[in-house]
Write a protein that holds these residues in place. Structure first.
Motif, PDB file in Angstrom:
ATOM      1  N   ILE A  76       3.048   9.289   3.334  1.00  0.00           N
ATOM      2  CA  ILE A  76       2.627   7.841   3.491  1.00  0.00           C
ATOM      3  C   ILE A  76       2.296   7.425   2.055  1.00  0.00           C
ATOM      4  O   ILE A  76       2.892   6.276   1.527  1.00  0.00           O
ATOM      5  CB  ILE A  76       1.673   7.596   4.434  1.00  0.00           C
ATOM      6  CG1 ILE A  76       1.978   7.609   5.927  1.00  0.00           C
ATOM      7  CG2 ILE A  76       1.188   6.252   4.318  1.00  0.00           C
ATOM      8  CD1 ILE A  76       0.797   7.752   6.836  1.00  0.00           C
ATOM      9  N   ILE A 225       4.617   1.196   6.044  1.00  0.00           N
ATOM     10  CA  ILE A 225       3.411   2.411   6.208  1.00  0.00           C
ATOM     11  C   ILE A 225       3.677   2.921   7.412  1.00  0.00           C
ATOM     12  O   ILE A 225       3.490   4.101   8.050  1.00  0.00           O
ATOM     13  CB  ILE A 225       2.356   1.861   5.750  1.00  0.00           C
ATOM     14  CG1 ILE A 225       1.957   2.008   4.303  1.00  0.00           C
ATOM     15  CG2 ILE A 225       1.263   2.902   6.254  1.00  0.00           C
ATOM     16  CD1 ILE A 225       0.714   1.284   3.913  1.00  0.00           C
ATOM     17  N   THR A 228       6.939   4.769   8.132  1.00  0.00           N
ATOM     18  CA  THR A 228       7.117   5.885   7.737  1.00  0.00           C
ATOM     19  C   THR A 228       6.599   7.080   8.599  1.00  0.00           C
ATOM     20  O   THR A 228       7.175   8.075   8.406  1.00  0.00           O
ATOM     21  CB  THR A 228       6.007   5.768   6.487  1.00  0.00           C
ATOM     22  OG1 THR A 228       6.656   5.104   5.331  1.00  0.00           O
ATOM     23  CG2 THR A 228       6.388   7.301   5.684  1.00  0.00           C
TER      24      THR A 228
END
Length: 297
Positions: A76, A225, A228
């Motif tokens: 991340i 994020i 991901t």
């Protein structure tokens, strides 16, 4: 009065199908994940045993879980920082600089985003091939023939970075195009005034461009994020299957293997609950940290 009632009925009938689908395919499955995390169940039989928080106790005492947590957070951080840095840089250059073939560059950068994860994984697996891969063929120019080739997907120390490289290449173009759309709306007069004041391009980028597209950056950052976490699972399963020796195991690959390979469905759902809470908390923290007053021009 009749007009208001008619408008209300119209809105109700338009929203009802979406709300029903949202409840059926998101709310109910989410609640069921929380419920099943309290059971010991293989997933293929009716033999369920209620164990309360035993699955979570086992999870937080598992070294493998902490390894997957570390791998997930590392991906991340690396993928987010590098992707957004290059996306903003390329977007700024293609928006402000008068380059020939700007539309061609946009298409080239965006192509990875329209490819499937399997195709991208196959491309990078070929690039990382220790014997005939493009990357080793290039690095061999700077080392002796007696040195062993680098195992980009087989070395525990570097495999996570190899995986991150594929994820970054896939994502840059999409966010670059989004930022180009935002930057195109910034008035040229602001940059002209900054030029007259003697501000450099770097100063203009951080003082004008970034603040004026911050809302877009903030939104895409939160979305990226969280996504991901999902994308890392797909790349791991397609490129490394979590290896070598768990060096690329991430949240969802660990959950998948426990729930569907090791027949520990309840334990897998406990992992799913932790991932859900982690994602929710991460999004909340990110929104709080990146909150700023909206700038107008």
């Amino acid at each position: 009065m009749e007009t208001t009632k008619g408008r209300g009925r119209f809105i109700f009938f338009c929203l009802t199908p979406a709300v029903i689908l949202f409840i059926i395919f998101l709310i109910i499955p989410t609640i069921d994940v929380f419920r099943m995390s309290m059971y010991k169940w293989g997933g293929y039989t009716d033999d369920k045993t209620f164990v309360g928080f035993q699955n979570f106790t086992k999870l937080f005492h598992s070294d493998k879980f902490y390894q997957t947590f570390q791998n997930s957070v590392l991906l991340i951080v690396i993928v987010t920082i590098v992707t957004f840095a290059f996306s903003l840089l390329f977007a700024s250059v293609l928006t402000r600089e008068k380059l020939k073939g700007q539309n061609l560059f946009r298409i080239i950068f965006y192509i990875p985003n329209i490819l499937s994860i399997v195709v991208i994984s196959a491309i990078f697996s070929a690039i990382y091939d220790p014997n005939s891969g493009l990357l080793n063929s290039f690095t061999n120019l700077f080392r002796s023939a007696t040195e062993t080739p680098t195992l980009w997907l087989g070395d525990q120390k570097i495999v996570i970075f190899s995986l991150a490289g594929a994820m970054i290449w896939q994502a840059i173009g999409y966010y670059m195009v989004m930022y180009m759309a935002s930057m195109a709306n910034i008035p040229d007069s602001l940059y002209e005034s900054a030029d007259l004041e003697g501000a450099s391009r770097t100063t203009q980028f951080f003082s004008i461009t970034i603040p004026l597209i911050w809302v877009n950056i903030r939104t895409t950052l939160t979305f990226f994020i969280i996504s991901t976490i999902n994308m890392s699972f797909l790349f791991v399963m397609a490129m490394t299957s979590g290896g070598p020796d768990g060096a690329t195991e991430v949240f969802l690959s660990y959950m998948y293997k426990e729930a569907y390979t090791n027949s520990s469905y309840g334990y897998g759902m406990a992992i799913g609950v932790v991932v859900f809470l982690f994602s929710f908390a991460l999004a909340a923290i990110l929104n709080a940290v990146t909150k700023r007053d909206n700038l107008e021009y």
